[in-house]
Design a protein around this motif. Sequence first.
Motif, mmCIF file in Angstrom:
data_model
loop_
_atom_site.group_PDB
_atom_site.id
_atom_site.type_symbol
_atom_site.label_atom_id
_atom_site.label_comp_id
_atom_site.label_asym_id
_atom_site.label_seq_id
_atom_site.Cartn_x
_atom_site.Cartn_y
_atom_site.Cartn_z
ATOM 1 N N SER A 194 104.214 12.725 -120.504
ATOM 2 C CA SER A 194 105.205 11.696 -120.830
ATOM 3 C C SER A 194 104.722 10.298 -120.439
ATOM 4 O O SER A 194 104.231 10.094 -119.320
ATOM 5 N N PRO A 195 104.879 9.305 -121.327
ATOM 6 C CA PRO A 195 104.492 7.932 -120.994
ATOM 7 C C PRO A 195 105.504 7.243 -120.076
ATOM 8 O O PRO A 195 105.214 6.218 -119.476
ATOM 9 N N THR A 196 106.682 7.837 -119.967
ATOM 10 C CA THR A 196 107.732 7.277 -119.115
ATOM 11 C C THR A 196 108.107 8.275 -118.030
ATOM 12 O O THR A 196 107.845 9.477 -118.145
ATOM 13 N N LEU A 197 108.710 7.766 -116.984
ATOM 14 C CA LEU A 197 109.100 8.612 -115.857
ATOM 15 C C LEU A 197 110.319 9.465 -116.223
ATOM 16 O O LEU A 197 111.274 8.963 -116.809
ATOM 17 N N PRO A 198 110.291 10.749 -115.900
ATOM 18 C CA PRO A 198 111.480 11.584 -116.134
ATOM 19 C C PRO A 198 112.680 11.028 -115.369
ATOM 20 O O PRO A 198 112.526 10.374 -114.331
ATOM 21 N N LYS A 199 113.859 11.299 -115.886
ATOM 22 C CA LYS A 199 115.091 10.874 -115.213
ATOM 23 C C LYS A 199 115.869 12.111 -114.792
ATOM 24 O O LYS A 199 116.010 13.055 -115.562
ATOM 25 N N GLU A 233 100.743 6.927 -109.983
ATOM 26 C CA GLU A 233 100.996 6.915 -111.422
ATOM 27 C C GLU A 233 102.491 6.909 -111.742
ATOM 28 O O GLU A 233 102.966 6.151 -112.599
ATOM 29 N N ASN A 234 103.257 7.737 -111.040
ATOM 30 C CA ASN A 234 104.691 7.791 -111.319
ATOM 31 C C ASN A 234 105.415 6.548 -110.833
ATOM 32 O O ASN A 234 106.434 6.145 -111.402
ATOM 33 N N ALA A 235 104.904 5.946 -109.768
ATOM 34 C CA ALA A 235 105.485 4.697 -109.291
ATOM 35 C C ALA A 235 105.273 3.584 -110.319
ATOM 36 O O ALA A 235 106.115 2.707 -110.501
ATOM 37 N N VAL A 236 104.136 3.645 -111.022
ATOM 38 C CA VAL A 236 103.854 2.685 -112.091
ATOM 39 C C VAL A 236 104.785 2.943 -113.275
ATOM 40 O O VAL A 236 105.400 2.017 -113.817
ATOM 41 N N LYS A 237 104.915 4.207 -113.670
ATOM 42 C CA LYS A 237 105.805 4.558 -114.776
ATOM 43 C C LYS A 237 107.242 4.147 -114.493
ATOM 44 O O LYS A 237 107.974 3.752 -115.398
#
Length: 274
Positions: free
Chosen positions: A53-58, A161-165
Motif C-alpha cells: 500500500s502507498p498509504t498507511l492503513p487506518k 517507512e510507515n511514519a513517512v506514509k
Amino acid sequence: MQIITDSSCDLPKSYIDKYNILIVPLNIEINEENYVDGVNLSHEEFFKKMAESPTLPKTSQPSPQSYLDAFKEGAKRAKQMLSIHLSSKLSGTYDGALATKKMTGDNVEVFDSLSGSLGVGLQVLKACQMVEEGLELNKIVERLKEYREQMKVYVYLETLENAVKGGRVSRTKEMVASILNLRFVVHVEEGYVKVLKTLRGKKRAVSFMLEKLTAEKDDFKDRIIGITHCDCLEDAIALKDEIMKRFNPTDVIITTMGPVIGTHAGHGGLLVCF
C-alpha cells in the motif's frame, strides 16, 4: 466469570481457546478496502497488504454491534464479565466498550489496559489466571491495576517507512536516518507511545531493550514475557532465546503484531513487554 478483550491484544489462538476469551474485533482500512481484524484479514495478510500500500492503513474501534454481540454472549456464559481493552490514549475502543455497557446495563467491568499488543494480552492472561484461582471481580481488578502499573512495553522500529506514509516523518529525515543507520526504540508511558532512545544499528537497539529488562530485575521466574513481531519471526526467536538465557522467565510468548500497533511499528518491528 467471562473475560472479554479486543483483537489488539495479539494473543495466540491457543490462549484464547484455552480460557474461552471473547474477542471484539477492530476494523482496518487498506487502500480503501475495509477489513475486520482476525475475521477476514489475518496478520500475515495484513503485513503483505501494508507493504504493497502507498498509504498507511487506518484502524478504527470495533462496531457497536461487535460490542453488543460480545456482551450478549458473555452474559449467557457467566453472571459477571470483565472487558479489558486497548489503551484509551491510543484508541476509542475502551470508550466504545463503556458506552455499550451504559446502553445495555450488562454486569460488565470495563478495564483500560493503558497498553497495546501483548501489553493488553498479558493483562488478559493475568485476569484469566485469577479467575481460575477463584478470586472475586473486585480483587481481580485491584491486582490487575497493580500489574498494569508495573508493566513495561518497548518497541524496536526497523524502519520509518510507515511514519513517512503517515505524515509524521518527512522522506528527507527518513533518508538521513537510513544513511546513518539510526534505529528507534519507543515505549508505552501512561498509555501513550513515546520515543525512548535513538541508536545506531539494530544490534545496539535490541541490546538496549535487553538492558531495560536487566534494569527491572535479575530473575523473571514469576513473570511471562511477551514478544510480538512484524513479519520477522527469526528476529523474535533470537530475542526469545536471549531472554530465556539471561532472565529465566516463566514463559516467553511469541506472536505476530496485529494491525493496530503493527501499522505504526512497520515491517521488522519488535515489541517486548513484561
